[in-house]
Motif scaffolding. Structure first.
Motif, mmCIF file in Angstrom:
data_model
loop_
_atom_site.group_PDB
_atom_site.id
_atom_site.type_symbol
_atom_site.label_atom_id
_atom_site.label_comp_id
_atom_site.label_asym_id
_atom_site.label_seq_id
_atom_site.Cartn_x
_atom_site.Cartn_y
_atom_site.Cartn_z
ATOM 1 N N PHE A 1 0.755 -1.235 -0.055
ATOM 2 C CA PHE A 1 0.014 0.039 -0.012
ATOM 3 C C PHE A 1 0.964 1.287 -0.174
ATOM 4 N N LEU A 2 0.595 2.178 -0.921
ATOM 5 C CA LEU A 2 1.291 3.566 -1.005
ATOM 6 C C LEU A 2 0.581 4.334 -0.314
ATOM 7 N N ASN B 1 8.404 6.222 -1.795
ATOM 8 C CA ASN B 1 7.093 7.133 -2.061
ATOM 9 C C ASN B 1 7.038 8.079 -1.402
ATOM 10 N N PHE B 2 6.671 9.208 -1.917
ATOM 11 C CA PHE B 2 6.643 10.554 -1.484
ATOM 12 C C PHE B 2 5.315 11.369 -2.136
ATOM 13 N N THR B 3 4.957 12.412 -1.708
ATOM 14 C CA THR B 3 3.931 13.094 -2.368
ATOM 15 C C THR B 3 4.298 14.558 -2.264
ATOM 16 N N TYR B 4 3.679 15.419 -3.263
ATOM 17 C CA TYR B 4 3.917 16.812 -3.363
ATOM 18 C C TYR B 4 3.636 17.703 -2.281
ATOM 19 N N GLY B 5 2.494 17.048 -1.455
ATOM 20 C CA GLY B 5 1.885 17.718 -0.495
ATOM 21 C C GLY B 5 0.730 17.057 0.089
ATOM 22 N N THR B 6 -0.022 17.814 1.068
ATOM 23 C CA THR B 6 -1.213 17.152 1.741
ATOM 24 C C THR B 6 -2.347 18.240 1.601
ATOM 25 N N ALA C 1 5.855 17.049 13.024
ATOM 26 C CA ALA C 1 5.813 16.150 13.904
ATOM 27 C C ALA C 1 5.397 14.979 13.627
ATOM 28 N N TRP C 2 5.580 13.809 14.284
ATOM 29 C CA TRP C 2 5.194 12.424 14.026
ATOM 30 C C TRP C 2 3.850 12.295 14.430
ATOM 31 N N PRO C 3 2.968 11.381 13.640
ATOM 32 C CA PRO C 3 3.476 10.702 12.373
ATOM 33 C C PRO C 3 3.596 11.431 11.198
ATOM 34 N N LYS C 4 4.675 11.104 10.272
ATOM 35 C CA LYS C 4 4.834 12.012 9.171
ATOM 36 C C LYS C 4 4.567 11.311 7.967
ATOM 37 N N VAL C 5 4.380 12.278 6.742
ATOM 38 C CA VAL C 5 4.053 11.948 5.347
ATOM 39 C C VAL C 5 5.315 12.344 4.704
ATOM 40 N N ASN C 6 5.754 11.307 3.843
ATOM 41 C CA ASN C 6 6.995 11.646 3.205
ATOM 42 C C ASN C 6 6.525 12.630 1.903
ATOM 43 N N LYS C 7 7.521 13.755 1.832
ATOM 44 C CA LYS C 7 6.922 14.746 0.848
ATOM 45 C C LYS C 7 8.331 15.040 0.065
ATOM 46 N N ILE C 8 7.985 15.750 -1.107
ATOM 47 C CA ILE C 8 9.193 16.145 -2.086
ATOM 48 C C ILE C 8 10.135 17.083 -1.225
ATOM 49 N N ARG C 9 11.043 16.423 -0.636
ATOM 50 C CA ARG C 9 12.207 17.271 -0.065
ATOM 51 C C ARG C 9 13.393 16.325 -0.350
ATOM 52 N N LYS C 10 14.356 17.147 -1.311
ATOM 53 C CA LYS C 10 15.369 16.315 -1.931
ATOM 54 C C LYS C 10 16.216 15.862 -0.567
ATOM 55 N N ASP C 11 16.380 16.719 0.108
ATOM 56 C CA ASP C 11 17.213 16.051 1.216
ATOM 57 C C ASP C 11 16.903 14.807 1.925
ATOM 58 N N ILE D 1 -0.115 -7.348 4.126
ATOM 59 C CA ILE D 1 0.342 -6.303 3.127
ATOM 60 C C ILE D 1 1.488 -5.511 3.849
ATOM 61 N N ARG D 2 2.267 -5.048 3.131
ATOM 62 C CA ARG D 2 3.429 -3.878 3.746
ATOM 63 C C ARG D 2 2.958 -2.576 3.287
ATOM 64 N N PHE D 3 3.537 -1.449 3.884
ATOM 65 C CA PHE D 3 3.007 -0.051 3.390
ATOM 66 C C PHE D 3 4.251 0.905 3.725
ATOM 67 N N THR D 4 3.774 1.917 3.026
ATOM 68 C CA THR D 4 5.197 2.892 2.969
ATOM 69 C C THR D 4 4.461 4.172 2.690
ATOM 70 N N GLY D 5 5.205 5.193 2.746
ATOM 71 C CA GLY D 5 4.881 6.583 2.305
ATOM 72 C C GLY D 5 4.550 7.459 3.583
ATOM 73 N N VAL D 6 4.523 6.901 4.952
ATOM 74 C CA VAL D 6 4.129 7.474 6.026
ATOM 75 C C VAL D 6 4.757 6.536 7.116
ATOM 76 N N SER D 7 5.051 7.548 8.459
ATOM 77 C CA SER D 7 5.793 6.658 9.353
ATOM 78 C C SER D 7 5.577 7.167 10.725
ATOM 79 N N ALA D 8 5.506 6.320 11.475
ATOM 80 C CA ALA D 8 5.020 6.720 13.169
ATOM 81 C C ALA D 8 6.195 7.501 13.868
ATOM 82 N N ASN D 9 7.700 7.324 13.406
ATOM 83 C CA ASN D 9 8.624 8.008 14.338
ATOM 84 C C ASN D 9 9.867 7.822 13.398
#
Length: 348
Positions: free
Chosen positions: A100-101, A162-167, A174-184, A131-139
């Motif tokens: 799941f993305l 997996n990442f997104t341009y934004g929400t 703060a956690w939980p986080k969503v992976n975003k388009i940040r090159k670092d 399943i397994r999932f990615t794109g978000v994380s708890a900590n």
């Protein structure tokens, strides 16, 4: 000459067929686009939604799905702030989804509490081996394990980024986080993939301009940067329509797959792609990727193909207009299919 039949044809029946020097291990990854749950979809049993493509999903070694909703609990809601029934995630898994993305613009529709509840359900499914999932994380520790998500399939190690341009509803750092388009952050994920000795790095961005059949300059710039940092394939989502594809320095790029299932009916939004990547490692360690396979899908709305929502592979139904409950949907499918293929250049 590699088979007994070849030997007979050439008059060498007394010889044994030659054995290949190396046995190639091939892993197939099927990726489909946005699985959505609009309000009207909740009026129908979702058991039929992906029924017609479930076989394709199960046949792949790894099936990846963009889950564009939250599981925030009741009251269930559709656009603009999604909260789908918990059973919907189980259904998508039962149809054959392995990954799941979750990095998409709707994942914070119900705020941090909605994201947390979604992750709790996905985590339980993960613990049950569904399943397994990615794109978000708890900590931070969870982030290091999910970004990238390392998947072993048939002895081949895959890193999924997996990442997104934004929400739509903003969230802080703060956690939980969503992976975003940040090159670092993306660079760190790609570095971790290399450190984990990933055989292939598959990047799955949520990006682009909605309803545009061609990619944007920003998408291309990021795609080129991702290729320079080691991406082996890039398959995107978000615009709700199919976008063009290309090859950058040998790396296949599909800018947008479109919707896998939704209630959308605007021009081009019912046509989508399933993309199969075939990843190969020979016994001597050589890595290669066979040409990707693109399959156009069509999401038919209730009362047209069947009484409910149904996602079908277009080529399986060409010439079968008579089986539609309302043949105007067949005509729309074929017109959209030809128009999008012409506009994007993506051939199936």
């Amino acid at each position: 000459i590699s088979s007994a039949q070849d030997l007979r044809l050439h008059g060498y029946e007394h010889l044994e067929p030659a054995r290949p020097l190396y046995r190639a291990d091939t892993v197939s990854m099927l990726i489909i686009g946005d699985v959505m749950m609009h309000s009207r979809q909740m009026e129908y049993p979702f058991s039929t939604f992906l029924q017609n493509i479930s076989g394709r999903m199960k046949a792949a070694d790894v099936a990846v799905v963009n889950m564009e909703f939250t599981l925030a609990g009741k009251p269930y809601t559709g656009y603009p702030a999604f909260s789908a029934p918990d059973g919907y995630a189980d259904y998508v898994s039962d149809c054959g989804a392995d990954i799941f993305l979750a990095a998409n613009n709707h994942i914070l529709d119900k705020g941090s509490s909605g994201l947390e509840r979604t992750m709790q359900i996905y985590s339980r499914m993960e613990q049950d081996g569904k399943i397994r999932f990615t794109g978000v994380s708890a900590n931070a520790e969870d982030n290091a394990e999910r970004y990238p998500l390392m998947v072993n399939a048939g002895g081949i190690s895959l890193a999924l980024v997996n990442f997104t341009y934004g929400t739509n509803i903003g969230g802080g750092d703060a956690w939980p986080k969503v992976n975003k388009i940040r090159k670092d952050d993306i660079s760190q994920a790609l570095t971790r993939a290399e450190r984990e000795l990933a055989d292939f790095i598959i990047v799955l961005p949520h990006w682009g301009i909605e309803y545009e059949l061609r990619h944007s300059p920003a998408q291309e710039d990021l795609a080129r940067w991702l290729v320079s940092r080691g991406a082996d394939a890039i398959v995107g989502a978000h615009p709700h329509v199919v976008q063009d594809s290309t090859v950058i320095s040998g790396v296949p790029v599909f800018y947008s797959l479109g919707n896998a299932v939704s209630n959308m009916s605007a021009p081009n939004t019912q046509l989508e792609l399933a993309v199969k990547l075939r990843l190969v490692i020979s016994e001597n360690g050589d890595k290669s990727m066979l040409p990707p396979e693109a399959t156009y899908l069509w999401c038919s709305l209730p009362g047209f193909f069947t009484d409910s929502y149904a996602t079908i592979a277009v080529k399986d139904f060409i010439g079968r207009r008579s089986i539609w409950k309302n043949p105007s949907d067949y005509d729309k499918m074929m017109a959209t299919y030809q128009r999008v293929k012409s506009a994007t250049g993506v051939q199936d």
